[in-house]
Design a protein around this motif. Sequence first.
Motif, PDB file in Angstrom:
ATOM      1  N   CYS A   1     -27.245 -56.871  -4.902  1.00 49.06           N
ATOM      2  CA  CYS A   1     -25.855 -57.262  -5.152  1.00 49.06           C
ATOM      3  C   CYS A   1     -25.830 -58.715  -5.624  1.00 49.06           C
ATOM      4  CB  CYS A   1     -25.028 -57.103  -3.882  1.00 49.06           C
ATOM      5  SG  CYS A   1     -23.283 -57.526  -4.082  1.00 49.06           S
TER       6      CYS A   1
ATOM      7  N   THR B   1     -32.972 -47.299   3.171  1.00 49.92           N
ATOM      8  CA  THR B   1     -32.081 -47.959   2.223  1.00 49.92           C
ATOM      9  C   THR B   1     -32.090 -49.458   2.522  1.00 49.92           C
ATOM     10  OG1 THR B   1     -30.640 -46.026   1.977  1.00 49.92           O
ATOM     11  CG2 THR B   1     -29.713 -48.159   1.381  1.00 49.92           C
TER      12      THR B   1
ATOM     13  N   LEU C   1     -30.360 -53.124   1.393  1.00 50.06           N
ATOM     14  CA  LEU C   1     -29.300 -53.839   0.697  1.00 50.06           C
ATOM     15  C   LEU C   1     -29.713 -55.299   0.595  1.00 50.06           C
ATOM     16  CD1 LEU C   1     -26.181 -52.365   2.573  1.00 50.06           C
ATOM     17  CD2 LEU C   1     -27.463 -51.382   0.651  1.00 50.06           C
TER      18      LEU C   1
ATOM     19  N   VAL D   1     -31.279 -54.976   5.620  1.00 48.75           N
ATOM     20  CA  VAL D   1     -30.531 -55.913   4.787  1.00 48.75           C
ATOM     21  C   VAL D   1     -31.431 -57.123   4.579  1.00 48.75           C
ATOM     22  CG1 VAL D   1     -28.417 -57.245   4.481  1.00 48.75           C
ATOM     23  CG2 VAL D   1     -28.370 -55.097   5.786  1.00 48.75           C
TER      24      VAL D   1
ATOM     25  N   ILE E   1     -30.618 -51.616  -3.200  1.00 46.70           N
ATOM     26  CA  ILE E   1     -29.443 -52.015  -3.967  1.00 46.70           C
ATOM     27  C   ILE E   1     -29.352 -53.534  -3.944  1.00 46.70           C
ATOM     28  CG2 ILE E   1     -26.961 -51.799  -4.294  1.00 46.70           C
ATOM     29  CD1 ILE E   1     -27.017 -49.286  -2.632  1.00 46.70           C
TER      30      ILE E   1
ATOM     31  N   LEU F   1     -20.469 -55.754   1.925  1.00 45.73           N
ATOM     32  CA  LEU F   1     -21.367 -54.893   2.689  1.00 45.73           C
ATOM     33  C   LEU F   1     -20.828 -53.465   2.736  1.00 45.73           C
ATOM     34  CD1 LEU F   1     -23.798 -54.432   4.578  1.00 45.73           C
ATOM     35  CD2 LEU F   1     -22.301 -55.113   6.477  1.00 45.73           C
TER      36      LEU F   1
ATOM     37  N   ALA G   1     -24.196 -46.637  -1.647  1.00 44.91           N
ATOM     38  CA  ALA G   1     -25.462 -45.987  -1.312  1.00 44.91           C
ATOM     39  C   ALA G   1     -25.228 -44.564  -0.818  1.00 44.91           C
ATOM     40  CB  ALA G   1     -26.193 -46.801  -0.243  1.00 44.91           C
TER      41      ALA G   1
ATOM     42  N   LEU H   1     -21.236 -51.711  -0.619  1.00 41.60           N
ATOM     43  CA  LEU H   1     -22.607 -51.285  -0.904  1.00 41.60           C
ATOM     44  C   LEU H   1     -23.020 -50.091  -0.055  1.00 41.60           C
ATOM     45  CD1 LEU H   1     -22.896 -53.754  -2.721  1.00 41.60           C
ATOM     46  CD2 LEU H   1     -25.153 -54.133  -1.714  1.00 41.60           C
TER      47      LEU H   1
ATOM     48  N   ILE I   1     -24.233 -54.814  -9.472  1.00 41.50           N
ATOM     49  CA  ILE I   1     -24.926 -54.010  -8.466  1.00 41.50           C
ATOM     50  C   ILE I   1     -26.054 -53.253  -9.170  1.00 41.50           C
ATOM     51  CG2 ILE I   1     -24.736 -52.094  -6.837  1.00 41.50           C
ATOM     52  CD1 ILE I   1     -21.832 -52.861  -6.395  1.00 41.50           C
TER      53      ILE I   1
END
Length: 312
Positions: A240, A268, A270, A302, A238, A249, A256, A252, A223
């Motif tokens: 992964c 944010t 991901l 995402v 972030i 999910l 966060a 993460l 991560i």
Amino acid sequence: MGEWSKTVGEKGEKVVDFFFKDILGYNSVSSNETIGCIKGTKHKSKTAKGDKTTHGIDALISVKSPLEDKLLDIVAISSKYTADEYPKSPKAKFKEHFEDLAFTLECFKNSRLYAETNYKFGGVNRTEITGVLVWLSDKSPKDYELIPKISNTQIDADLIFDKIIVVDNDRINFLYQTIFRAKEVYGVENVKFVYHNTSLNVIGLNSMSYGDFMPIQYVFSDIIPLRIEKGSDVEFIIFCKDSFSNDNLSKLLSFANSFDHLASAKKTILAFPDYNGLHHKSIIESELFKFPKYTFNQNLLVSLYPSDFRNK
């Protein structure tokens, strides 16, 4: 043959230099250091006639740790670059490379270079030496995973070292596709590494909760959290390494949410290696009820890395 070996070695040094400077952000990396061997008989090669007299360190890094107050991190790097594929049975060659680095670390701790490196830093009361074995293949796939094939190798009990990290094609490729690509998109000056609260860095976090270099302890993390500065706004990405799933999910999102010192982040993001917006949207929406702080496609995105036109 000797000229070819030199060319391959130089290519390895170039890749290592790129990895530590351009990807991990270390702006001070010294190359091709030599130290004396203090255990010449023990450390000599099995094929050598005489005792070993010196050890070579391909690259050396020294920096105050952002993860522990008053700790100096020294990183001694061994570059093993092959123009061929990784061996089908790599354990014997791995043990040879590993032993060579362990012997170097043993002598380094008693060397003038080690003393001089420590002397340069004030406000330090502990030093940790980490060896990094960068074993890369030019012919094997860029995401070839060597580590699972050597993970259960029996290491000799009489080797003396604090810590050794092994980096293969797959690990460098992951960090390249995440960190370096982010720097290409947002600009090197706008990408920072996030330093989490370890309970040992209380003093450091007050002045430095993020910075330009990645702690060596993060190299094997799956991560990667990055802070992105976009004008006056801050975004948090972030990456992964693991596949998208409900469980990953949720992990993460919790991860966060734990960065209280980044509460001001406007957005944010991901990023997963296999994210598919068409198939995964419903999973995200069902998971977010546990995280009311986030609204999908507003302050939470995402995405897929590397990018794909189907996820635009």
